[in-house]
Design an enzyme around this catalytic site. Structure first.
Site, mmCIF file in Angstrom:
data_model
loop_
_atom_site.group_PDB
_atom_site.id
_atom_site.type_symbol
_atom_site.label_atom_id
_atom_site.label_comp_id
_atom_site.label_asym_id
_atom_site.label_seq_id
_atom_site.Cartn_x
_atom_site.Cartn_y
_atom_site.Cartn_z
ATOM 1 N N HIS A 184 0.814 -1.221 0.000
ATOM 2 C CA HIS A 184 0.000 0.000 0.000
ATOM 3 C C HIS A 184 0.839 1.259 0.000
ATOM 4 C CE1 HIS A 184 -3.098 -2.564 2.433
ATOM 5 N NE2 HIS A 184 -3.133 -2.857 1.146
ATOM 6 N N LYS B 259 6.738 6.188 7.393
ATOM 7 C CA LYS B 259 6.276 5.324 8.489
ATOM 8 C C LYS B 259 7.461 4.808 9.292
ATOM 9 C CE LYS B 259 2.496 3.818 5.570
ATOM 10 N NZ LYS B 259 2.094 2.824 4.563
ATOM 11 N N TYR C 2 2.640 1.168 14.085
ATOM 12 C CA TYR C 2 3.477 2.087 13.304
ATOM 13 C C TYR C 2 2.999 3.526 13.377
ATOM 14 C CZ TYR C 2 -0.074 0.912 9.701
ATOM 15 O OH TYR C 2 -1.239 0.670 9.017
ATOM 16 N N ASP D 89 -7.041 -5.886 -1.451
ATOM 17 C CA ASP D 89 -5.636 -6.176 -1.815
ATOM 18 C C ASP D 89 -5.528 -7.186 -2.952
ATOM 19 O OD1 ASP D 89 -4.945 -4.378 0.063
ATOM 20 O OD2 ASP D 89 -4.041 -5.797 1.484
HETATM 21 C C1 LIG Z 1 -4.717 2.459 7.073
HETATM 22 C C2 LIG Z 1 -5.979 2.951 7.727
HETATM 23 C C3 LIG Z 1 -7.159 2.249 7.613
HETATM 24 N N1 LIG Z 1 -8.303 2.739 8.218
HETATM 25 C C4 LIG Z 1 -9.524 1.936 8.113
HETATM 26 C C5 LIG Z 1 -9.969 1.642 6.693
HETATM 27 C C6 LIG Z 1 -10.586 0.281 6.788
HETATM 28 O O1 LIG Z 1 -11.950 0.386 7.110
HETATM 29 C C7 LIG Z 1 -9.861 -0.397 7.963
HETATM 30 C C8 LIG Z 1 -8.810 -1.376 7.529
HETATM 31 O O2 LIG Z 1 -7.983 -0.702 6.592
HETATM 32 P P1 LIG Z 1 -7.023 -1.512 5.657
HETATM 33 O O3 LIG Z 1 -7.666 -2.773 5.200
HETATM 34 O O4 LIG Z 1 -6.490 -0.560 4.614
HETATM 35 O O5 LIG Z 1 -5.827 -1.892 6.694
HETATM 36 P P2 LIG Z 1 -4.418 -2.515 6.270
HETATM 37 O O6 LIG Z 1 -4.568 -3.529 5.187
HETATM 38 O O7 LIG Z 1 -3.745 -2.905 7.521
HETATM 39 O O8 LIG Z 1 -3.662 -1.264 5.635
HETATM 40 C C9 LIG Z 1 -2.357 -0.888 6.023
HETATM 41 O O9 LIG Z 1 -1.519 -1.861 5.499
HETATM 42 C C10 LIG Z 1 -0.196 -1.526 5.162
HETATM 43 C C11 LIG Z 1 0.710 -2.516 5.826
HETATM 44 C C12 LIG Z 1 0.236 -0.150 5.384
HETATM 45 O O10 LIG Z 1 1.429 0.150 5.439
HETATM 46 C C13 LIG Z 1 -0.767 0.917 5.422
HETATM 47 O O11 LIG Z 1 -0.495 1.772 6.520
HETATM 48 C C14 LIG Z 1 -2.169 0.504 5.501
HETATM 49 O O12 LIG Z 1 -2.653 0.585 4.176
HETATM 50 O O13 LIG Z 1 -9.262 0.679 8.704
HETATM 51 C C15 LIG Z 1 -8.305 3.901 8.954
HETATM 52 O O14 LIG Z 1 -9.362 4.311 9.485
HETATM 53 N N2 LIG Z 1 -7.141 4.613 9.060
HETATM 54 C C16 LIG Z 1 -5.974 4.177 8.481
HETATM 55 O O15 LIG Z 1 -4.927 4.867 8.623
#
Ligand SMILES: Cc1cn([C@H]2C[C@H](O)[C@@H](COP(=O)(O)OP(=O)(O)O[C@H]3O[C@H](C)C(=O)[C@H](O)[C@H]3O)O2)c(=O)[nH]c1=O
Length: 181
Positions: free
Chosen positions: A62, A72, A132, A170
């Site tokens: 991402h 980060k 992070y 993803d």
């Molecule tokens: C990233 C983020 C997500 N969200 C909400 C959006 C979704 O409803 C839920 C899960 O989000 P997401 O599926 O994008 O989470 P990850 O797959 O862990 O995403 C992260 O994964 C990789 C490893 C990264 O480095 C990024 O920081 C980030 O994209 O949290 C938020 O409210 N705030 C945030 O900063």
């Protein structure tokens, strides 16, 4: 605290100094003054994130576009991950190259990822807690990414003997060659 630069300029591996005694251990997980001196730049983290993943969960790759890009500082509080970053800085001599490192509660290693990188990780154990700091706020509209098994990037993800668990989002990420940066 020991800091070494990875093969990707500006991406630093950080090993904090762990104080151990008969009670257990202590370390400063972040000290802005020390951190800025060691990486040679000012940093203002504005958001902390934390995720919990079972073994085989793969989050990423991402990034947020342009003015919403995030630097980060990532670490593992519990469990372990294979952490991977990809250099997407178009004027970088290592554009498209990646760096992979194991971060774990055992090694307490942290990785500083500058703006302009894609980031992802593979959880190597159940109940892995990933924590992070980001120097820019989350901006959903500017989010993008690259499919984890992109052939051009040829990242060798650890073989856990099971299939990886990815979010619907993803699984649909674009290839590196189709990226619009
Ligand atoms: C990233 C983020 C997500 N969200 C909400 C959006 C979704 O409803 C839920 C899960 O989000 P997401 O599926 O994008 O989470 P990850 O797959 O862990 O995403 C992260 O994964 C990789 C490893 C990264 O480095 C990024 O920081 C980030 O994209 O949290 C938020 O409210 N705030 C945030 O900063």
């Amino acid at each position: 605290m020991k800091v070494t630069e990875s093969n990707l300029k500006g991406c630093f591996i950080i090993q904090p100094h762990i104080f151990k005694d008969e009670r257990g251990s202590f370390f400063e997980s972040f000290n802005q003054k020390v951190f800025e001196e060691l990486i040679g730049q000012k940093i203002n983290f504005v958001q902390d994130n934390q995720s919990q993943s079972s073994k085989g969960v793969l989050r990423g790759l991402h990034f947020q576009h342009r003015e919403f890009a995030q630097a980060k500082l990532v670490r593992v509080i519990k469990g372990s991950v294979q952490d991977v970053v990809v250099d997407l800085r178009e004027n970088s001599r290592t554009f498209g190259q990646h760096f992979s490192i194991e971060l774990s509660e055992k090694n307490n290693t942290q990785l500083f990822i500058p703006r302009g990188f894609a980031h992802g990780f593979l959880a190597l154990e159940d109940d892995t807690i990933f924590s992070y700091k980001c120097d820019n706020f989350y901006n959903n509209e500017s989010e993008s990414g690259i499919i984890y098994d992109d052939q051009t990037l040829s990242i060798s993800w650890n073989d856990l003997g099971t299939s990886y668990k990815l979010s619907e989002k993803d699984i649909m990420l674009p290839k590196f060659e189709d990226l619009k940066l």
